[in-house]
Write a protein that holds these residues in place. Structure first.
Motif, PDB file in Angstrom:
ATOM      1  N   ASP A  21      17.322  -5.219  58.807  1.00 17.38           N
ATOM      2  CA  ASP A  21      17.550  -6.240  59.829  1.00 17.38           C
ATOM      3  C   ASP A  21      16.655  -7.451  59.622  1.00 17.38           C
ATOM      4  N   VAL A  22      15.456  -7.222  59.117  1.00 19.59           N
ATOM      5  CA  VAL A  22      14.557  -8.341  58.827  1.00 19.59           C
ATOM      6  C   VAL A  22      15.113  -9.175  57.688  1.00 19.59           C
ATOM      7  N   LYS A  25      17.872 -11.409  58.676  1.00 17.21           N
ATOM      8  CA  LYS A  25      17.479 -12.412  59.658  1.00 17.21           C
ATOM      9  C   LYS A  25      17.852 -12.030  61.098  1.00 17.21           C
ATOM     10  N   ARG A  26      18.078 -10.750  61.352  1.00 18.95           N
ATOM     11  CA  ARG A  26      18.368 -10.330  62.717  1.00 18.95           C
ATOM     12  C   ARG A  26      17.094  -9.963  63.483  1.00 18.95           C
ATOM     13  N   LEU A  27      16.012  -9.741  62.752  1.00 13.50           N
ATOM     14  CA  LEU A  27      14.710  -9.435  63.344  1.00 13.50           C
ATOM     15  C   LEU A  27      13.636 -10.279  62.661  1.00 13.50           C
ATOM     16  N   LYS A  28      12.587 -10.587  63.416  1.00 13.32           N
ATOM     17  CA  LYS A  28      11.432 -11.262  62.831  1.00 13.32           C
ATOM     18  C   LYS A  28      10.425 -10.219  62.342  1.00 13.32           C
ATOM     19  N   GLY A  29       9.577 -10.646  61.392  1.00 16.80           N
ATOM     20  CA  GLY A  29       8.594  -9.721  60.842  1.00 16.80           C
ATOM     21  C   GLY A  29       7.639  -9.174  61.892  1.00 16.80           C
ATOM     22  N   ILE A  30       7.250 -10.020  62.852  1.00 12.24           N
ATOM     23  CA  ILE A  30       6.325  -9.571  63.900  1.00 12.24           C
ATOM     24  C   ILE A  30       7.003  -8.524  64.784  1.00 12.24           C
ATOM     25  N   GLU A  31       8.285  -8.724  65.084  1.00 13.46           N
ATOM     26  CA  GLU A  31       9.018  -7.757  65.893  1.00 13.46           C
ATOM     27  C   GLU A  31       9.154  -6.426  65.162  1.00 13.46           C
ATOM     28  N   PRO A  40       1.901  -6.940  60.324  1.00 11.93           N
ATOM     29  CA  PRO A  40       2.834  -7.885  59.696  1.00 11.93           C
ATOM     30  C   PRO A  40       2.642  -7.985  58.189  1.00 11.93           C
ATOM     31  N   SER A  44       5.505  -7.221  55.227  1.00 10.75           N
ATOM     32  CA  SER A  44       5.806  -8.119  54.110  1.00 10.75           C
ATOM     33  C   SER A  44       5.798  -7.363  52.785  1.00 10.75           C
ATOM     34  N   LYS A  47       8.994  -5.265  52.555  1.00 14.33           N
ATOM     35  CA  LYS A  47      10.144  -6.140  52.262  1.00 14.33           C
ATOM     36  C   LYS A  47      10.236  -6.426  50.764  1.00 14.33           C
TER      37      LYS A  47
END
Length: 438
Positions: A21-22, A25-31, A40, A44, A47
């Protein structure tokens, strides 16, 4: 070729879905970090692995391996016997360290704690009050802390001795410490001098408000302070060396590491069979400080400065007092007369102001403009020495008394007699107990 197996868990599948999902682009890295309970930065990293090698980059190649050493009943009995025979007064961390150092038993803190809990062994570690600490200095030699503690360091010797030590605030290094029967002026000067001889000059010294370091004052005004008492002898010595004296408002504001000495040092000396304080000082300086500095010393850039050649530590770390020379080139110091011999500096020193410096070994030097013009030895029968010894004994009795706090929800008591105001003092019956920390 043998097929390599992978080990897939629900946790791995969950990670993959969140990271996908990250990437989409459906989720942010912090989320994602919050969902997976990771940082975070680690998100990374994962990913990057996922993009390069796919789902398999998140997996472990083999199932989790069993622990290297299982704690069986035999090992448990051995640990408990060692605790009862040798380490009965050690806290868990100290006990764990000794098992590794002396008995080649490598256990985690939690494993050892669980063994002791199941065996019903109490943890001797006491709860301590946590004080807010200052930020550590960025360079070694910028701030050095001096501390002293009166304690019964050797259980078979009832007399309480003083441990005087100095620690670098930036690195935790304790280059020198020593036991003394009394917390005297010369004892503190000795430790200061040895520290400088080992580490060179530092910028500032952080101490408590003991009378050796700071003149006691009340209400911001000097009380019976004469011209020779404006600065203490240590203040004067530090000023000659260019070192700033910083008095702490409370003893708790200073120490970072001295609590460890009161805990581990006593037990280590018991294990080593130390018999007297002469052996204790040798053990402290040759073994304990080496162990302490190897384990707890931090790396930091140094700001220590070499001692200038013209500085004589003998004359700096002594008791200096000013005197006026008599017409016959004599002066009185501590109840005895000192004769100044003929000198090439001037024909006569009559009416000249000179400095008299008394060293720890009772040698006396008379100085005129920084140059030695006479030497002598202080008589052991001097009345002044006896008087100063009595003063030192009174200073060594200082201790902090526990504060008596008022009971909550208790109505105030009525005062049956009016308070009498003493001129220049406080109301009678309401004097504040003042104590000094040892």
């Amino acid at each position: 070729m043998k097929e390599q197996k992978v080990w897939v868990t629900m946790k791995d599948i969950q990670r993959y879905k969140v990271l996908k999902d990250v990437l989409d682009k459906r989720l942010k890295g912090i989320e994602a970090a919050q969902l997976l309970n990771l940082t975070p930065i680690h998100i990374s990293r994962l990913k990057t692995r996922l993009l390069k090698r796919g789902f398999e980059a998140l997996l472990r190649r083999t199932p989790p391996s069993p622990p290297n050493k299982r704690i069986n009943d035999s090992l448990t009995k051995e640990i408990l016997k060692l605790l009862q025979d040798f380490y009965y007064d050690f806290n868990i961390l100290h006990f764990k360290d000794k098992l590794g150092e002396n008995h080649d038993l490598q256990l985690s803190y939690e494993s050892l704690r669980q063994i002791l809990i199941k065996a019903g062994e109490p943890n001797p570690k006491k709860k301590k009050k946590v004080h807010r600490q200052r930020r550590r200095m960025p360079k070694a030699g910028m701030l050095v802390q001096r501390d002293s503690s009166q304690h019964q360091w050797l259980k078979h010797i009832p007399e309480k001795w003083w441990l005087v030590a100095m620690i670098d605030d930036a690195t935790n290094e304790v280059p020198y410490a020593r036991f003394f029967p009394k917390d005297t002026l010369f004892a503190n000067m000795h430790v200061l001098r040895r520290f400088i001889e080992i580490k060179d000059l530092f910028m500032s010294l952080y101490v408590d408000k003991a009378s050796h370091f700071k003149t006691t004052r009340h209400g911001g005004l000097p009380v019976e302070v004469g011209p020779e008492q404006d600065d203490t002898q240590i203040e004067r010595a530090l000023e000659e060396l260019g070192i700033t004296l910083i008095p702490a408002n409370s003893p708790q504001a200073k120490g970072r590491r001295f609590r460890l000495f009161q805990d581990r040092l006593i037990k280590e000396m018991r294990l080593a069979g130390i018999k007297d304080y002469e052996e204790a000082n040798k053990f402290l300086q040759d073994k304990f400080l080496l162990w302490h500095n190897q384990r707890y010393m931090l790396e930091a850039e140094s700001s220590y400065m070499p001692l200038p050649q013209e500085k004589n530590l003998d004359l700096i770390f002594g008791i200096k007092k000013e005197r006026t020379v008599n017409h016959d080139d004599t002066l009185s110091f501590n109840g005895q007369i000192i004769q100044i011999p003929p000198s090439t500096i001037r024909l006569s020193f009559a009416k000249a102001r000179v400095e008299v410096c008394l060293l720890e070994d009772n040698r006396i030097f008379v100085l005129h403009k920084g140059k030695v013009i006479a030497e002598s030895i202080l008589s052991k029968d001097s009345k002044t020495i006896k008087k100063e010894k009595k003063i030192e004994e009174l200073l060594n009795q200082r201790e902090y008394q526990p504060k008596i706090l008022p009971v909550r929800n208790e109505p105030p008591k009525k005062i049956s007699t009016p308070l009498q105001i003493i001129p220049g003092g406080s109301p009678s019956g309401s004097g504040t107990d003042k104590s000094m920390w040892g």
